[in-house]
Structures are given as structure tokens and as C-alpha cells.
Design an enzyme around this catalytic site. Structure first.
Site, PDB file in Angstrom:
ATOM      1  N   HIS A  25       0.844  -1.201   0.000  1.00 21.80           N
ATOM      2  CA  HIS A  25       0.000   0.000   0.000  1.00 21.80           C
ATOM      3  C   HIS A  25       0.879   1.250   0.000  1.00 21.80           C
ATOM      4  O   HIS A  25       0.680   2.164  -0.820  1.00 21.80           O
ATOM      5  CB  HIS A  25      -0.911  -0.011   1.230  1.00 21.80           C
ATOM      6  CG  HIS A  25      -1.741   1.220   1.407  1.00 21.80           C
ATOM      7  ND1 HIS A  25      -3.082   1.256   1.108  1.00 21.80           N
ATOM      8  CD2 HIS A  25      -1.424   2.469   1.860  1.00 21.80           C
ATOM      9  CE1 HIS A  25      -3.556   2.465   1.359  1.00 21.80           C
ATOM     10  NE2 HIS A  25      -2.573   3.220   1.821  1.00 21.80           N
ATOM     11  N   GLU A  26       1.841   1.303   0.916  1.00 21.49           N
ATOM     12  CA  GLU A  26       2.702   2.476   1.007  1.00 21.49           C
ATOM     13  C   GLU A  26       3.632   2.582  -0.201  1.00 21.49           C
ATOM     14  O   GLU A  26       3.873   3.688  -0.712  1.00 21.49           O
ATOM     15  CB  GLU A  26       3.519   2.432   2.302  1.00 21.49           C
ATOM     16  CG  GLU A  26       2.695   2.585   3.565  1.00 21.49           C
ATOM     17  CD  GLU A  26       1.905   3.886   3.592  1.00 21.49           C
ATOM     18  OE1 GLU A  26       2.368   4.895   3.025  1.00 21.49           O
ATOM     19  OE2 GLU A  26       0.798   3.890   4.166  1.00 21.49           O
ATOM     20  N   HIS A  29       1.950   4.286  -3.102  1.00 19.79           N
ATOM     21  CA  HIS A  29       1.949   5.748  -3.017  1.00 19.79           C
ATOM     22  C   HIS A  29       3.259   6.315  -3.555  1.00 19.79           C
ATOM     23  O   HIS A  29       3.266   7.278  -4.326  1.00 19.79           O
ATOM     24  CB  HIS A  29       1.778   6.191  -1.560  1.00 19.79           C
ATOM     25  CG  HIS A  29       0.409   6.001  -1.009  1.00 19.79           C
ATOM     26  ND1 HIS A  29      -0.730   6.363  -1.691  1.00 19.79           N
ATOM     27  CD2 HIS A  29      -0.013   5.516   0.195  1.00 19.79           C
ATOM     28  CE1 HIS A  29      -1.795   6.100  -0.941  1.00 19.79           C
ATOM     29  NE2 HIS A  29      -1.380   5.576   0.205  1.00 19.79           N
TER      30      HIS A  29
END
Length: 238
Positions: A25-26, A29
Site C-alpha cells: 500500500h505504502e 503511493h
């Protein structure tokens, strides 16, 4: 549960599924920001698939740990996971189109989680043939890992879409609002985590009927799970 060996495999697959969901998820980004013109995450060493670079002491270790141990001791199974990682740094002004770019960077995290949930559901099909290679116990662990991967990614992705800064949903809403409304809306970011903790932890204690997490787990999550299972050719969810 008194037998450590009984729930240790459940602990391992739950931790692995959660760590993969949070880390990717990170990373999503960071890679999205880089593609849109901002190399801040790369320069700060956060453009990485190494989970240790994204660890938040409370959100990645303490809270998930309490949830894991509590559920394992109570039932021997993990039914719900919740947590967060240290946010990947993004310089909005370095993006080629700051408002649109920030929306895309924010959406990349949940999009990654939904893609991972779908991938885990797709892997159920080849897993049906693993019985020739794995023992029954190992096959059960493989199925639990896939199931928990689906759940962890759906919960993380849906949670981050809440329209509360600094969650991804808050940043997406800010990009959609007129500038005159977006700026005061983003000022809520300093109170964002407190608002989330109030809604998740304190509000249900003050009013048992007002429990947004329980409502989401009972209504939104089953619908999302059913959609992922349908899209992956696995029929319908529970």
C-alpha cells in the site's frame, strides 16, 4: 488457546498477510508519486518493498499485535485486522499537476490493496491442485493465507477511503472540492488521526449503537468480498 503450536501457523500467516498489505500500500503511493514527478520518497529511502522502512510503532506493531493476540487467545482464529504504516512522504508541489496528482497518489494505495485482494482470490484456483504437493496441514495454511490476504487488503483499502484527512479518501475528496473548500478541509489533517480513533475506539464505548467499524464489517466488507470472489471466478462470499 493453551497449545502454542495450534495457533502459531495462524499467527504467522496473519502477520505475513497484513505486512504485505501495508507495505505494498505504502510502496504504491511512492511509485505513483515518482511517476507523477515527485521523487521525495525515493530520495528519503521510502520507495522500498522492505517492510521495516514503513513501520509505525503504534499502527504497524502495537495495535495489530493486540488484535492478533487477543483474537488468537479468544478463538484461535483471526477474523479482523486493523493498522497503518508510516506515511510515504509526498511533496505535492513537486507533482506535475498538484491537485490531480495528489488524488492519483492517494488512490494508488487502496487500488493496490484491491488488486492484491483480487490476486489472492485468483490464486485459490491453482491452490486447488496443491494437494498433490502439500500435506493437508500445509494446504490448510496456504488457504488461510489467501483468505487473510483477501480480508486484510479489503479492510485496509476500504478503511483508507474514509473521507477524513490524512487518510487517502480525505485527500481524494480534497482534490475534488473547489479550492476555496479544499484548503479549510485539509486543515482537518492535524486532527485526522484523533477523529479516526474517536470513531473507531471511543464512540462505540460512549454509544454502543454507534459503531462505524461494526457497521462496515457487517455491511460494506461482505459486499466487497462478494465482488472480489465474483470477479475472481470463486462464486459468492458468505
Amino acid at each position: 488457546m493453551s497449545d502454542l503450536g495450534t495457533w502459531l501457523p495462524e499467527l504467522v500467516v496473519a502477520v505475513l498477510a497484513s505486512v504485505l498489505a501495508i507495505t505494498l500500500h505504502e510502496a504504491a503511493h511512492g511509485y505513483a508519486a515518482l511517476a507523477l514527478g515527485d521523487d521525495t520518497a525515493k530520495r528519503m529511502g521510502r520507495l522500498s518493498l522492505n517492510p521495516l522502512r514503513h513501520v509505525d510503532p503504534v499502527g504497524t506493531l502495537l495495535l495489530p499485535g493486540i488484535l492478533l493476540v487477543g483474537q488468537l487467545l479468544a478463538t484461535g482464529r483471526v477474523q479482523f485486522m486493523f493498522g497503518w504504516a508510516k506515511p510515504v512522504p509526498v511533496d505535492v508541489l513537486a507533482l506535475r499537476n498538484p491537485r490531480q496528482g495528489m488524488m492519483l497518489v492517494a488512490a494508488a494505495g487502496p487500488a493496490m490493496n484491491f488488486a492484491l485482494a483480487w490476486l489472492a482470490a485468483l490464486l485459490v484456483h491453482p491452490a486447488e491442485n496443491w494437494g498433490m504437493l502439500l500435506s493437508p496441514d500445509s494446504l490448510e495454511i496456504a488457504y488461510r493465507f489467501l483468505a487473510l490476504s483477501i480480508l486484510a487488503n479489503l479492510v485496509l483499502g476500504l478503511f483508507n477511503l474514509l473521507p477524513i484527512p490524512p487518510l487517502d479518501g480525505g485527500r481524494i475528496v480534497a482534490g475534488l472540492l473547489p479550492r476555496s473548500l479544499a484548503l479549510p478541509y485539509m486543515r482537518l489533517e492535524r486532527w485526522g488521526i484523533l477523529l479516526v480513533l474517536f470513531a473507531v475506539v471511543i464512540l462505540p464505548q460512549l454509544s454502543p449503537g454507534a459503531d462505524p467499524v461494526r457497521w462496515a464489517l457487517g455491511h460494506v466488507l461482505p459486499s466487497a468480498l462478494d465482488l472480489v470472489l465474483r470477479l475472481s471466478g470463486n462464486g459468492t462470499g458468505p
